[in-house]
Scaffold this active site. Structure first.
Site, PDB file in Angstrom:
ATOM      1  N   HIS A   1      42.711  62.956 -12.186  1.00 17.98           N
ATOM      2  CA  HIS A   1      42.666  61.748 -11.214  1.00 17.98           C
ATOM      3  C   HIS A   1      44.273  60.523 -11.311  1.00 17.98           C
ATOM      4  CE1 HIS A   1      38.594  60.994 -13.605  1.00 17.98           C
ATOM      5  NE2 HIS A   1      38.990  58.956 -12.864  1.00 17.98           N
TER       6      HIS A   1
ATOM      7  N   LYS B   1      32.925  58.393 -23.205  1.00 25.00           N
ATOM      8  CA  LYS B   1      32.880  57.566 -24.469  1.00 25.00           C
ATOM      9  C   LYS B   1      33.988  57.003 -24.792  1.00 25.00           C
ATOM     10  CE  LYS B   1      35.119  61.926 -27.385  1.00 25.00           C
ATOM     11  NZ  LYS B   1      36.129  61.424 -27.482  1.00 25.00           N
TER      12      LYS B   1
END
Lengths: 280, 184
Positions: free
Chosen positions: B39, B104
Site C-alpha cells: 500500500h 477483517k
C-alpha cells in the site's frame, strides 16, 4: 550430567513449529465446539463453524491454520543437570525455526530491524525465553504468535489504589478497544504484579495454560471466571460481528510486586491459540 | 433483513450501492492482494503521478499475505489480515476507483467518508479460516513487488469467495450494529 545434542533440539523445534501451525490444540477445539453450542448470534455460529471446518482441513492437509504463522516464541525450561552438546542452545532453536518454517511452507514474518523492515527470509530470530530449573530434562514449547492479536496487547502501571476493580476495568477495556482486530473468540492472557517486563511476560505465559483449567488460587480462579463473563458481555462476538462468545478463556498469572506498583498486562491470542511442547 | 448476492469482479457503483452491512456475498473473478508495505508503494506512486502495477477502477483489494504455496496447490493458507493498518492509504485508492476491500476488523472514519463519497464497500472474510478460504482461490500470480515476499501484490482468481458486507457505502456498520445487539 545428562547430554542432549543441539541437533536433536533443532529437529524437535522444527517439528513443533510445523505441528503447532497445522494442528489446533484439543483444548481450543473443545472450547470452540462448546462456544458454537452457546453462541446466540447466527453470524457468530457461522463463523465458529468455519473456524472448526478450517481446523479440520489444516490438520488433514497439513496446511497452516492461519496464514499468519507468527513469530516463533519459544519457552525453554532447561534442567540444570543437562549438558547441551554440539553447539549452542539458541542457535539450535533458531536452526529449528528456520527448518520448520521452510520445510513446512510456513510464512516468514520476521523483519531483522523494526524500522528498516527487511524480511530475514527464514522467520528467525526466534523470541526465546530460557529458565533454568532443577533436574535433567529439557522442555521446549513453541508458540507461533500472530501479529493481529499481539498488536492489540497492552500494559498499564496502575496505582495501588486502583485495586482489583482497576485491574478488571483495564482488562475489559483492552478487549473492548481491540474489538474485531485480534480475531475473536480470543484467549485473554493477564499478568498482574511483577515489574514492567515480568508483568508482560506473565501475560504471555498465561496464554499457554490449558483452556478449561482453573487457576490454583481460588481468588484468581474466581477473578478469571468473572472476567470471562464481563468480556463476553461486551457483545463483540466471533470476528467482532456481534455475539456472546468473545473469549474462550481468561487466564491470569500473578507475581510479587513493589509497594508502589500495580502493573497489569493483557496479551491477547486469536482463536488459533497455537502452542506445542516436548520434554526431552 | 440480510440479502445474499453472487457478484463478479470488477464491481460497479450500482451494485456497490445495493449492498448493506450484514449481507452475505460470494465473489468470483480476479482480486488483487496488498498489505501495508505494498500500500505504501502504491500511494507513493500515486503521489508521484506514476502508473500503478494494477488497475483500480471497479477492482477489489484483498488484505492478505498468504503462506508459501506447497506443491500441488494453487496457494497456501490465505485468510485476511487486520484492515485498520491500511486505513492511512485507502482513501487515495478509493478516489482512483477502488470499489471493494476484503479484510477483517473495523475501518476508520476517513475510509468510511471515502467509501460514502465514491461508492465503495468493505467486506469481512473470516480471520484465521485461512486453509478453508484457500479452497476458493483457484490461481495466484505475483504481478508486482516480488521482493516483498508474502506481501507482494498478487492477482488471485477466486470462485464463490465468501464474504460478509461489514461496512457499506451508506455508513452501515455490522461491527457497531452486531455488538450492540449482543452486549449485556
Amino acid at each position: 550430567m545428562r547430554e542432549i545434542s543441539s541437533a536433536k533440539i533443532t529437529e524437535e523445534v522444527a517439528r513443533l513449529c510445523m505441528e503447532s501451525n497445522f494442528e489446533l490444540g484439543e483444548d481450543v477445539w473443545r472450547a470452540l465446539e462448546e462456544g458454537l453450542k452457546k453462541e446466540e448470534s447466527p453470524v457468530g455460529r457461522e463463523i465458529l463453524s468455519q473456524i472448526l471446518e478450517n481446523a479440520d482441513i489444516a490438520k488433514s492437509e497439513r496446511m497452516p491454520i492461519c496464514q499468519d504463522t507468527g513469530l516463533a516464541v519459544v519457552f525453554v525450561e532447561l534442567g540444570q543437570d543437562v549438558h547441551i552438546t554440539g553447539g549452542d542452545l539458541e542457535a539450535a532453536i533458531d536452526g529449528g525455526v528456520k527448518k520448520g518454517y521452510t520445510e513446512g511452507y510456513l510464512r516468514k514474518s520476521s523483519l531483522g530491524d523494526p524500522l528498516e523492515r527487511v524480511n530475514t527470509g527464514d522467520n528467525t530470530p526466534a523470541v526465546i525465553h530460557i529458565r533454568i530449573v532443577p533436574g535433567d530434562r529439557l522442555r521446549l514449547c513453541v508458540v507461533p504468535k500472530g501479529g493481529g492479536a499481539e498488536n492489540m496487547s497492552r500494559i498499564a502501571m496502575l496505582k495501588p489504589a486502583d485495586g482489583v476493580e482497576g485491574v478488571k476495568q483495564f482488562v475489559v477495556d483492552s478487549v473492548r478497544t481491540a474489538s474485531a482486530n485480534p480475531c475473536p473468540p480470543i484467549v485473554v492472557g493477564v499478568g498482574i504484579g511483577g515489574t514492567f517486563e515480568l508483568c508482560a511476560f506473565n501475560a504471555k505465559k498465561a496464554l499457554l495454560r490449558e483452556i478449561g483449567s482453573t487457576h490454583p488460587d481460588p481468588f484468581y480462579a474466581g477473578l478469571e471466571k468473572e472476567l470471562l463473563v464481563k468480556v463476553n458481555d461486551t457483545g463483540i462476538g466471533p470476528q467482532g460481528l456481534g455475539g456472546r462468545i468473545t473469549a474462550l478463556a481468561v487466564h491470569i498469572e500473578v507475581a510479587a510486586c513493589h509497594i508502589a506498583s500495580l502493573p497489569v498486562a493483557v496479551n491477547l491470542n486469536c482463536h488459533a491459540a497455537r502452542h506445542k511442547e516436548v520434554i526431552l | 433483513m440480510m440479502a445474499e448476492y453472487k457478484l463478479t469482479v470488477p464491481l460497479d457503483t450500482d451494485v456497490v450501492s445495493k449492498l448493506k452491512a450484514g449481507d452475505r456475498v460470494t465473489l468470483t473473478g480476479d482480486v488483487y492482494t496488498a498489505r501495508d508495505a505494498a500500500h505504501k508503494r502504491l500511494v507513493d506512486l500515486l503521489g508521484e503521478g506514476k502508473e500503478l502495477p494494477m488497475p483500480l477502477q471497479g477492482q477489489v483489494i484483498y488484505y492478505v499475505g498468504p503462506s508459501p504455496t506447497p506443491p500441488g496447490k494453487a496457494i497456501g493458507s490465505a485468510g485476511p489480515t487486520t484492515s485498520y493498518r491500511m486505513d492511512p492509504y485507502t482513501p487515495a485508492l478509493i478516489e482512483k476507483g477502488l470499489k471493494g476491500m476484503i479484510g477483517k476488523g473495523e475501518r476508520s472514519e476517513p475510509v468510511v467518508d471515502a467509501m460514502k463519497e465514491h461508492g465503495a464497500v468493505y467486506f469481512a472474510a473470516t480471520g484465521g479460516a485461512a486453509a478453508l478460504i484457500s479452497k476458493r482461490i483457484t490461481k495466484a500470480e505475483i504481478i508486482a513487488y516480488e521482493d516483498l515476499g508474502s506481501e507482494a501484490i498478487r492477482k488471485l482468481t477466486v470462485e464463490d469467495f465468501p464474504v460478509i458486507v461489514a461496512q457499506d457505502s451508506q455508513g452501515g456498520n455490522i461491527y457497531k450494529e452486531g455488538q450492540k445487539k449482543y452486549a449485556r
